[in-house]
Design an enzyme around this catalytic site. Structure first.
Site, PDB file in Angstrom:
ATOM      1  CG  HIS A  84       9.084   6.028  -8.149  1.00 36.35           C
ATOM      2  ND1 HIS A  84       9.983   5.891  -9.183  1.00 36.35           N
ATOM      3  CD2 HIS A  84       8.738   7.346  -8.134  1.00 36.35           C
ATOM      4  CE1 HIS A  84      10.175   7.063  -9.759  1.00 36.35           C
ATOM      5  NE2 HIS A  84       9.433   7.969  -9.147  1.00 36.35           N
ATOM      6  CG  ASP A 125      14.736   5.212 -12.361  1.00 38.96           C
ATOM      7  OD1 ASP A 125      14.558   5.233 -11.121  1.00 38.96           O
ATOM      8  OD2 ASP A 125      15.846   5.062 -12.901  1.00 38.96           O
TER       9      ASP A 125
END
Length: 421
Positions: free
Chosen positions: A394, A398
């Site tokens: 992450h 995204d």
């Protein structure tokens, strides 16, 4: 009589030390030239150390799990003649050439399967009371592995080796004797504690998993895929496959779907060097396939999946899986992946939370296929459904991009003809 000191040789890969993972001899053993003395490991490279001379083992330089520096004394032998150490001189004075290591699983040289241990005829089953509760049986990792596979509690096996060490012959005799009579009837508490030292490949796995979880901010995205059409196509292709073509599993189709999805989202096929703050996007799609082996989890790599069709992916996957399970996969076949697939096959469960293979940024987890009722707008119909559990870094991927990637794979698997377009 003289003394011959065998030092840990340079095992390659530019390393200065190696972990001692198995002794194949004990003090007092008589060894011949080329007898395997010990096994050491660095990264995922296992190397066997042979004896260059004939002699009797006088001393062993470490315990299982110890990290030994290259050039350190490993074994001392009593030999006929002068040996390579002057009487009273330290072991470091040994001057004869060190033995050449024999490469096994994970080395860069062509692997040579170890010769099977010489077995004597099974001895009569040992008698007498079992090992006292709490005493840890002494046995090599190979003997422990065989005992686990056979469901044998080594605490019940009498060892004939030095200090009660359990040998392959002791285990053979115990198995041949059949089930041992129970000490008594009724239930009783088990207060034993078994200490298992984390060594070798298991230590490497632990270190890699800890690195991945400590550095990577994981996000896991799960979606279900209707693979009814894919399973029908796969069955038809397997039914009509030509001689020499491998049998297709679902993984080659998934690999080809990933290649197509990566072409649209190249950021997924990358390594993240978090220390340098650089993302390395790879053009070649090198798919690692997490595989369980008798010694632990390894990740053989199907290189350039973008240049292979479904049959080519299947053939290479079969070759690598066989080599990994046999322990003959080379180091170049176990490194260099840019994205990984993890699958537990029929035991895949409904949902998993895969750990990313550092320094990659994504991993795709395959869960088991189940027939579930699916509403088609007017009624429930049986469909073959499979969940994909995929994790992403992450820090650089995204959530939206992760969802788009998985949705693209889902669309390709649900309409498998698109995989071939």
């Amino acid at each position: 009589m003289g003394e011959y000191v065998i030092k840990l040789p340079d095992v390659g890969e530019g390393v200065a030390e190696a972990e001692l993972v198995e002794w194949n001899v004990a003090v007092g053993d008589v060894v011949q030239e080329d007898t395997i003395l010990a096994s050491v490991m660095t990264d995922k490279a296992a190397v066997e150390i042979p004896s260059p001379v004939e002699g009797t083992v006088k001393w062993l330089g470490g315990e299982i799990g110890d990290v030994v520096a290259v050039g350190s004394p490993l074994v001392r032998l009593e030999v006929a003649g002068e040996g390579n150490v002057a009487p009273g001189a330290p072991a470091e004075a040994a001057s004869d050439p060190e033995p050449a290591p024999v490469a096994t699983a994970g080395t860069e040289t062509a692997p040579t399967p170890p010769a099977p241990p010489k077995r004597e005829a099974p001895r009569p089953a040992s008698t007498g009371a079992p090992r006292r509760q709490g005493d840890r049986p002494i046995a090599s990792p190979a003997v422990r592995g065989r005992a686990r596979e056979a469901g044998v509690d080594l605490r019940q096996v009498r060892g004939s080796g030095p200090a009660g060490r359990i040998t392959h012959e002791d285990l053979d005799a115990f198995i041949e004797a059949g089930p041992q009579p129970a000490a008594g009837l009724g239930l009783r508490p088990d207060t034993s504690v078994t200490d298992v030292k984390v060594i070798g490949l298991r230590r490497r796995i632990a270190e890699k998993m800890a690195l991945s979880k400590s550095r990577i901010a994981h996000i896991t995205y799960v979606d279900e895929v209707d693979v009814t059409a894919l399973e029908e196509l796969r069955a038809q292709l397997n039914k009509n496959k030509q001689d020499g073509q491998p049998r297709l599993t679902i993984l080659p189709f998934l690999m080809r779907a990933m290649v197509k999805a990566i072409a649209e989202q190249p950021a997924i096929n990358a390594h993240y060097d978090d220390e340098a703050g650089v993302i390395h996007r790879h053009g070649g799609v090198h798919i690692g396939i997490a595989a369980q082996t008798p010694t632990g989890l390894v990740v053989p790599v199907v290189r350039h999946a973008e240049a292979r069709d479904v049959w080519g992916c299947a053939a290479e996957l079969n070759r690598l899986s066989d080599a990994a399970k046999a322990g003959t996969a080379g180091r170049d076949e176990l490194t260099g992946s840019t994205i990984t697939i993890t699958s537990l096959g029929a035991m895949g469960g409904l949902v998993t939370t895969p750990v990313i293979n550092h320094p990659e940024v994504a991993i795709v987890g395959v869960n088991k296929i189940q027939v579930r009722p699916v509403w088609d707008g007017s009624q429930f119909v049986p469909r073959r459904m499979m969940n994909l559990s995929s994790s992403f870094d992450h820090r650089v991927i995204d959530g939206w991009d992760a969802a788009v990637f998985v949705q693209r794979i889902k669309a390709l698997l649900e309409t498998p003809a698109m995989i071939f377009m």
